[in-house]
Design a protein around this motif. Sequence first.
Motif, mmCIF file in Angstrom:
data_model
loop_
_atom_site.group_PDB
_atom_site.id
_atom_site.type_symbol
_atom_site.label_atom_id
_atom_site.label_comp_id
_atom_site.label_asym_id
_atom_site.label_seq_id
_atom_site.Cartn_x
_atom_site.Cartn_y
_atom_site.Cartn_z
ATOM 1 N N PRO A 191 -17.304 41.672 -12.934
ATOM 2 C CA PRO A 191 -18.769 41.571 -13.033
ATOM 3 C C PRO A 191 -19.367 42.668 -13.912
ATOM 4 O O PRO A 191 -20.302 42.416 -14.678
ATOM 5 C CB PRO A 191 -19.236 41.699 -11.581
ATOM 6 C CG PRO A 191 -18.071 41.243 -10.764
ATOM 7 C CD PRO A 191 -16.870 41.717 -11.519
ATOM 8 N N GLN A 192 -18.842 43.887 -13.817
ATOM 9 C CA GLN A 192 -19.355 44.979 -14.650
ATOM 10 C C GLN A 192 -19.071 44.720 -16.127
ATOM 11 O O GLN A 192 -19.920 44.973 -16.977
ATOM 12 C CB GLN A 192 -18.718 46.301 -14.222
ATOM 13 C CG GLN A 192 -19.192 46.821 -12.887
ATOM 14 C CD GLN A 192 -18.382 48.022 -12.421
ATOM 15 O OE1 GLN A 192 -17.196 48.159 -12.740
ATOM 16 N NE2 GLN A 192 -19.009 48.895 -11.642
ATOM 17 N N LEU A 193 -17.882 44.197 -16.424
ATOM 18 C CA LEU A 193 -17.541 43.902 -17.811
ATOM 19 C C LEU A 193 -18.463 42.828 -18.373
ATOM 20 O O LEU A 193 -18.951 42.936 -19.502
ATOM 21 C CB LEU A 193 -16.079 43.479 -17.908
ATOM 22 C CG LEU A 193 -15.526 43.200 -19.305
ATOM 23 C CD1 LEU A 193 -15.791 44.362 -20.252
ATOM 24 C CD2 LEU A 193 -14.033 42.893 -19.243
ATOM 25 N N ARG A 194 -18.745 41.780 -17.577
ATOM 26 C CA ARG A 194 -19.668 40.732 -18.037
ATOM 27 C C ARG A 194 -21.045 41.321 -18.320
ATOM 28 O O ARG A 194 -21.701 40.970 -19.304
ATOM 29 C CB ARG A 194 -19.769 39.630 -16.983
ATOM 30 C CG ARG A 194 -18.496 38.825 -16.764
ATOM 31 C CD ARG A 194 -18.715 37.635 -15.846
ATOM 32 N NE ARG A 194 -17.442 37.066 -15.438
ATOM 33 C CZ ARG A 194 -16.896 37.236 -14.237
ATOM 34 N NH1 ARG A 194 -17.520 37.968 -13.317
ATOM 35 N NH2 ARG A 194 -15.725 36.690 -13.944
ATOM 36 N N GLU A 195 -21.486 42.222 -17.468
ATOM 37 C CA GLU A 195 -22.802 42.845 -17.652
ATOM 38 C C GLU A 195 -22.846 43.671 -18.926
ATOM 39 O O GLU A 195 -23.817 43.612 -19.695
ATOM 40 C CB GLU A 195 -23.127 43.722 -16.433
ATOM 41 C CG GLU A 195 -24.487 44.392 -16.511
ATOM 42 C CD GLU A 195 -24.769 45.261 -15.297
ATOM 43 O OE1 GLU A 195 -25.775 46.008 -15.324
ATOM 44 O OE2 GLU A 195 -23.993 45.214 -14.324
ATOM 45 N N HIS A 196 -21.784 44.445 -19.168
ATOM 46 C CA HIS A 196 -21.760 45.267 -20.385
ATOM 47 C C HIS A 196 -21.683 44.409 -21.644
ATOM 48 O O HIS A 196 -22.304 44.736 -22.659
ATOM 49 C CB HIS A 196 -20.578 46.232 -20.330
ATOM 50 C CG HIS A 196 -20.845 47.458 -19.506
ATOM 51 N ND1 HIS A 196 -21.520 48.555 -20.006
ATOM 52 C CD2 HIS A 196 -20.542 47.759 -18.225
ATOM 53 C CE1 HIS A 196 -21.607 49.480 -19.066
ATOM 54 N NE2 HIS A 196 -21.023 49.024 -17.977
ATOM 55 N N LEU A 197 -20.948 43.316 -21.565
ATOM 56 C CA LEU A 197 -20.889 42.420 -22.725
ATOM 57 C C LEU A 197 -22.264 41.853 -23.036
ATOM 58 O O LEU A 197 -22.645 41.714 -24.197
ATOM 59 C CB LEU A 197 -19.897 41.285 -22.459
ATOM 60 C CG LEU A 197 -18.419 41.667 -22.371
ATOM 61 C CD1 LEU A 197 -17.576 40.450 -22.014
ATOM 62 C CD2 LEU A 197 -17.924 42.278 -23.668
ATOM 63 N N GLN A 198 -23.016 41.548 -22.002
ATOM 64 C CA GLN A 198 -24.350 40.979 -22.209
ATOM 65 C C GLN A 198 -25.273 41.960 -22.912
ATOM 66 O O GLN A 198 -26.190 41.564 -23.642
ATOM 67 C CB GLN A 198 -24.943 40.554 -20.861
ATOM 68 C CG GLN A 198 -26.238 39.762 -20.962
ATOM 69 C CD GLN A 198 -26.101 38.502 -21.798
ATOM 70 O OE1 GLN A 198 -25.085 37.807 -21.720
ATOM 71 N NE2 GLN A 198 -27.107 38.193 -22.606
ATOM 72 N N SER A 199 -25.029 43.258 -22.738
ATOM 73 C CA SER A 199 -25.888 44.261 -23.378
ATOM 74 C C SER A 199 -25.740 44.246 -24.899
ATOM 75 O O SER A 199 -26.565 44.832 -25.606
ATOM 76 C CB SER A 199 -25.566 45.660 -22.837
ATOM 77 O OG SER A 199 -24.289 46.104 -23.288
ATOM 78 N N TYR A 200 -24.699 43.567 -25.408
ATOM 79 C CA TYR A 200 -24.508 43.464 -26.850
ATOM 80 C C TYR A 200 -25.010 42.138 -27.421
ATOM 81 O O TYR A 200 -24.775 41.851 -28.597
ATOM 82 C CB TYR A 200 -23.036 43.664 -27.208
ATOM 83 C CG TYR A 200 -22.659 45.118 -27.245
ATOM 84 C CD1 TYR A 200 -22.651 45.828 -28.442
ATOM 85 C CD2 TYR A 200 -22.347 45.808 -26.078
ATOM 86 C CE1 TYR A 200 -22.330 47.176 -28.477
ATOM 87 C CE2 TYR A 200 -22.027 47.155 -26.093
ATOM 88 C CZ TYR A 200 -22.021 47.835 -27.296
ATOM 89 O OH TYR A 200 -21.721 49.174 -27.329
ATOM 90 N N ALA A 201 -25.703 41.358 -26.607
ATOM 91 C CA ALA A 201 -26.268 40.106 -27.110
ATOM 92 C C ALA A 201 -27.226 40.429 -28.258
ATOM 93 O O ALA A 201 -28.093 41.295 -28.146
ATOM 94 C CB ALA A 201 -27.006 39.374 -25.994
ATOM 95 N N GLY A 202 -27.041 39.772 -29.378
ATOM 96 C CA GLY A 202 -27.900 40.022 -30.533
ATOM 97 C C GLY A 202 -27.434 41.140 -31.436
ATOM 98 O O GLY A 202 -28.069 41.423 -32.456
ATOM 99 N N ILE A 203 -26.339 41.816 -31.070
ATOM 100 C CA ILE A 203 -25.796 42.892 -31.917
ATOM 101 C C ILE A 203 -24.554 42.359 -32.629
ATOM 102 O O ILE A 203 -23.493 42.202 -32.026
ATOM 103 C CB ILE A 203 -25.458 44.145 -31.095
ATOM 104 C CG1 ILE A 203 -26.724 44.695 -30.444
ATOM 105 C CG2 ILE A 203 -24.818 45.213 -31.991
ATOM 106 C CD1 ILE A 203 -26.505 45.934 -29.591
ATOM 107 N N ASP A 204 -24.715 42.052 -33.900
ATOM 108 C CA ASP A 204 -23.584 41.568 -34.682
ATOM 109 C C ASP A 204 -22.922 42.733 -35.417
ATOM 110 O O ASP A 204 -23.303 43.903 -35.247
ATOM 111 C CB ASP A 204 -24.019 40.475 -35.662
ATOM 112 C CG ASP A 204 -25.102 40.933 -36.638
ATOM 113 O OD1 ASP A 204 -25.355 42.158 -36.742
ATOM 114 O OD2 ASP A 204 -25.699 40.057 -37.302
ATOM 115 N N ARG A 205 -21.950 42.421 -36.234
ATOM 116 C CA ARG A 205 -21.189 43.443 -36.943
ATOM 117 C C ARG A 205 -22.090 44.318 -37.816
ATOM 118 O O ARG A 205 -21.984 45.552 -37.803
ATOM 119 C CB ARG A 205 -20.116 42.760 -37.783
ATOM 120 C CG ARG A 205 -19.322 43.671 -38.677
ATOM 121 C CD ARG A 205 -18.269 42.872 -39.441
ATOM 122 N NE ARG A 205 -17.789 43.625 -40.576
ATOM 123 C CZ ARG A 205 -16.892 44.601 -40.510
ATOM 124 N NH1 ARG A 205 -16.395 44.963 -39.351
ATOM 125 N NH2 ARG A 205 -16.501 45.232 -41.597
#
Length: 398
Positions: A191-205
């Motif tokens: 669950p923590q990993l999913r949450e951290h991944l979501q924090s990068y929504a909209g951040i591309d290379r």
Amino acid sequence: MRHTWRWFGPVDRVSVQDADQAGAHGIVSALHHIPTGDVWPSDEITKRQEQVRVGGLEWEVVESVPVSESIKTQTGPWREHISNWQETLRRLSAAGIRTVCYNFMPVLDWTRTDLRWTARHGAKAMRFDRIDFVAFDLHLLQRAGAAEDYDAETREQAQRRFREMTDERKLGLSRNIGAGLPGSSDGYSLPQLREHLQSYAGIDREKLQRHLIDFLTEVTPVAEQVGINIGAHPDDPPWALLGLPRILSSAEDYAHMLREVDSPANGVTFCTGSLGARAANDLPAMVRQFAPRIHFVHLRNVRREEPETPCSFFEDEHLEGDTDMVAVIAELLTEEKRRRAAGRADHQIPMRPDHGQEILDDLTRSAQPGYPAIGRLKGLAELRGIERALSHATYGLS
């Protein structure tokens, strides 16, 4: 080169004295117990220096001052964290430390599916299994949109692999992939990993690259002022993971970073293992290209098990694997010779034998995965032998 050895502090089952006996000249360490984003207290820096001196060596390189996820995403207290990073550089300089390593990998640091995989002769090595990783992403993490990142054949292989996994293997796979920085107590549950991944929504290379340049624009002038060289460690493995962008995986990536913040203090931690997992990376050529800005070197070797990228790979012995270690060391010695001729104070490049296979007594020591005593001693001895031979007057690199 200056031979150094990573030490994780008093909890490390490999001591500073062990490193001294192995032939190390100095220690690479960090204050893993200080929360990411905080200023490193001066008394804690001094305490770590004293702990190292008791073992007979000096703390010479910091690996790492962590860069917070807030800085990488430019959210929350990211400006405060940059200010704290700058202050930590000032305090490290006041303590006499001149080299600092960091990385800019989002969420995950180096990533392996196996921390103690059995090699051909019974040694234990770290390994990245591409299909196991995809199985984790699709069936354990169940990341939204993950299926779009893999072709049909890879998805089918991952599904078959997942069906074959025991519950113990599933738990171990999640633990290995979710591990934090080596030596730290950080780590992510699913669950923590999913949450951290979501924090990068909209951040591309491209956006993450801009955030790196913004960070370096702020901290590099301070590094210059206090006489510290900062070196960016490459992505490990050097390709996108879990939908997250990776921005320090190739020569083009490093050229962009060094061009955008063109300061002698802003440089490279050249890791042959991380960069060597990407087949297109020509490591001796990369050393030549970035030689004046290489501030720290990790020498290790990986064996790629597939020709494409991404691929499965494992940590091979230091002189085996797919990297021509002799050619890499020759290029580094050539750069040191050039620096001496130019009168550079930093002519001697710190290196360390990175990772290593667990052999002999390592198999019962239970040290930090990837950081055994005897496996690293063997690697350092081999690397030192190459350096000594190439530095002989006959070959003109001394």
